[in-house]
Design a protein around this motif. Sequence first.
Motif, PDB file in Angstrom:
ATOM      1  N   GLU A 131     -64.715  82.828-113.469  1.00 13.27           N
ATOM      2  CA  GLU A 131     -64.219  83.861-112.561  1.00 13.27           C
ATOM      3  C   GLU A 131     -63.668  85.073-113.304  1.00 13.27           C
ATOM      4  O   GLU A 131     -63.488  86.135-112.708  1.00 13.27           O
ATOM      5  CB  GLU A 131     -63.199  83.248-111.602  1.00 13.27           C
ATOM      6  CG  GLU A 131     -63.887  82.269-110.657  1.00 13.27           C
ATOM      7  CD  GLU A 131     -62.941  81.551-109.714  1.00 13.27           C
ATOM      8  OE1 GLU A 131     -61.848  82.095-109.429  1.00 13.27           O
ATOM      9  OE2 GLU A 131     -63.284  80.449-109.264  1.00 13.27           O
TER      10      GLU A 131
ATOM     11  N   GLU B 237     -60.933  86.965-106.263  1.00 16.41           N
ATOM     12  CA  GLU B 237     -61.742  85.759-106.275  1.00 16.41           C
ATOM     13  C   GLU B 237     -60.893  84.529-105.961  1.00 16.41           C
ATOM     14  O   GLU B 237     -59.744  84.420-106.404  1.00 16.41           O
ATOM     15  CB  GLU B 237     -62.369  85.553-107.659  1.00 16.41           C
ATOM     16  CG  GLU B 237     -63.194  86.721-108.168  1.00 16.41           C
ATOM     17  CD  GLU B 237     -63.561  86.540-109.623  1.00 16.41           C
ATOM     18  OE1 GLU B 237     -64.730  86.209-109.896  1.00 16.41           O
ATOM     19  OE2 GLU B 237     -62.675  86.727-110.495  1.00 16.41           O
TER      20      GLU B 237
ATOM     21  N   THR C   9     -73.695  80.915-102.321  1.00 16.21           N
ATOM     22  CA  THR C   9     -72.741  81.953-102.707  1.00 16.21           C
ATOM     23  C   THR C   9     -72.090  82.570-101.480  1.00 16.21           C
ATOM     24  O   THR C   9     -72.629  82.511-100.372  1.00 16.21           O
ATOM     25  CB  THR C   9     -73.420  83.075-103.521  1.00 16.21           C
ATOM     26  OG1 THR C   9     -74.476  83.653-102.750  1.00 16.21           O
ATOM     27  CG2 THR C   9     -73.969  82.539-104.834  1.00 16.21           C
TER      28      THR C   9
ATOM     29  N   VAL D 252     -69.996  86.212-101.160  1.00 18.54           N
ATOM     30  CA  VAL D 252     -69.321  87.427-101.612  1.00 18.54           C
ATOM     31  C   VAL D 252     -69.425  88.453-100.498  1.00 18.54           C
ATOM     32  O   VAL D 252     -70.507  88.671 -99.954  1.00 18.54           O
ATOM     33  CB  VAL D 252     -69.949  87.987-102.905  1.00 18.54           C
ATOM     34  CG1 VAL D 252     -69.357  89.357-103.243  1.00 18.54           C
ATOM     35  CG2 VAL D 252     -69.738  87.027-104.070  1.00 18.54           C
TER      36      VAL D 252
ATOM     37  N   ALA E  34     -64.597  87.118-103.223  1.00 17.08           N
ATOM     38  CA  ALA E  34     -65.508  86.077-103.681  1.00 17.08           C
ATOM     39  C   ALA E  34     -64.887  84.717-103.392  1.00 17.08           C
ATOM     40  O   ALA E  34     -63.695  84.506-103.664  1.00 17.08           O
ATOM     41  CB  ALA E  34     -65.791  86.222-105.177  1.00 17.08           C
ATOM     42  N   ARG E  35     -65.690  83.812-102.866  1.00 16.94           N
ATOM     43  CA  ARG E  35     -65.178  82.518-102.411  1.00 16.94           C
ATOM     44  C   ARG E  35     -64.677  81.648-103.548  1.00 16.94           C
ATOM     45  O   ARG E  35     -63.585  81.095-103.495  1.00 16.94           O
ATOM     46  CB  ARG E  35     -66.275  81.784-101.642  1.00 16.94           C
ATOM     47  CG  ARG E  35     -65.869  80.423-101.112  1.00 16.94           C
ATOM     48  CD  ARG E  35     -67.028  79.783-100.346  1.00 16.94           C
ATOM     49  NE  ARG E  35     -68.190  79.590-101.182  1.00 16.94           N
ATOM     50  CZ  ARG E  35     -69.420  79.315-100.720  1.00 16.94           C
ATOM     51  NH1 ARG E  35     -69.625  79.221 -99.420  1.00 16.94           N
ATOM     52  NH2 ARG E  35     -70.426  79.163-101.547  1.00 16.94           N
TER      53      ARG E  35
ATOM     54  N   ASP F  87     -69.603  82.406-107.287  1.00 18.16           N
ATOM     55  CA  ASP F  87     -69.724  83.756-106.758  1.00 18.16           C
ATOM     56  C   ASP F  87     -69.292  84.832-107.750  1.00 18.16           C
ATOM     57  O   ASP F  87     -69.351  86.032-107.445  1.00 18.16           O
ATOM     58  CB  ASP F  87     -68.867  83.874-105.488  1.00 18.16           C
ATOM     59  CG  ASP F  87     -69.118  82.720-104.536  1.00 18.16           C
ATOM     60  OD1 ASP F  87     -70.245  82.603-104.043  1.00 18.16           O
ATOM     61  OD2 ASP F  87     -68.199  81.900-104.321  1.00 18.16           O
ATOM     62  N   SER F  88     -68.868  84.421-108.934  1.00 17.50           N
ATOM     63  CA  SER F  88     -68.230  85.342-109.864  1.00 17.50           C
ATOM     64  C   SER F  88     -69.179  86.414-110.389  1.00 17.50           C
ATOM     65  O   SER F  88     -68.819  87.598-110.463  1.00 17.50           O
ATOM     66  CB  SER F  88     -67.626  84.562-111.030  1.00 17.50           C
ATOM     67  OG  SER F  88     -66.780  83.539-110.547  1.00 17.50           O
TER      68      SER F  88
ATOM     69  N   ALA G 116     -70.056  88.797-107.614  1.00 21.47           N
ATOM     70  CA  ALA G 116     -68.935  89.699-107.352  1.00 21.47           C
ATOM     71  C   ALA G 116     -68.901  90.834-108.366  1.00 21.47           C
ATOM     72  O   ALA G 116     -68.648  91.997-108.016  1.00 21.47           O
ATOM     73  CB  ALA G 116     -67.616  88.927-107.379  1.00 21.47           C
TER      74      ALA G 116
END
Length: 274
Positions: free
Chosen positions: A18, A161, A237, A239, A248-249, A253-254, A257
Amino acid sequence: MSKKILFILSEYGYWGEELLGPLVACDEWGYQPVFATPTGKRPHALPPSLDPGYVDPPLGRTVTTAEVAVAARELDESTRLDQPLSLAGWLPERPYLSDAGHLRRLESYHRELAEVDEDIAGYDALVIVGGSGPIVDLANNGRVHDLVLAFVRADKPIVAECYGVACLAFARDWDDRRSVLRSKHVTGHPKEYDYKDGTGFLGTDFVIGPPPYPLEYILRDATAPDGFFHGNVGRDTSVLVDYPFITARSTPDSFLAGRKLIEVLESGLRRFGW
């Protein structure tokens, strides 16, 4: 003029990917990262986030690839994070109502915040890195809230995030107490993805069961009356872009994002994912 992104990290552990995802995007596009923590202590990655064999209990599968684990470990062991800014040394702290000379101290607080607004002019965006650590020292950190509000006033994008999204839910002007997420569309850790047991933090032996608050419920309340929380449970994902916020969940998802942040900055993206 240099392009700079401010990254806020917890001193109680960030999730490796993240930080890596948004940072890689910034590096590729020539944005200079500036790192900050609540008191200026060097941040460190949570050990499970550097282990490609770690199985996330709610998902029942591994969440870190071997490639990402190596890159995140190299970043965590590098010198890049050695000298973060101290939020405590940069931003003022709002005085207690019971403090002696409260009115004068409150006036001083607002004068110093005006100087922070000037500092923000030198940054293009803010990134609040996720993991379990933000639960401890970022979510209800008044200085983090003031920083978020400063970026909102400056109309500059903010990435948050995982449990870092809680900082947005709690960032509020003291006059109306409304979240900056009011009527916005966001994502974050849904109830289904919360641990039942074993939420841990760096720098302490304290391990709790589930997270101390269900982030989904907080985000649903914060985005009312016309916004919405999108958990996207079961999708690879999640975002969302609802400018100025990019949420971002969780871990997978990093990188997305990070790419969406660049699209916001370079292409004027204002909405995505809803």
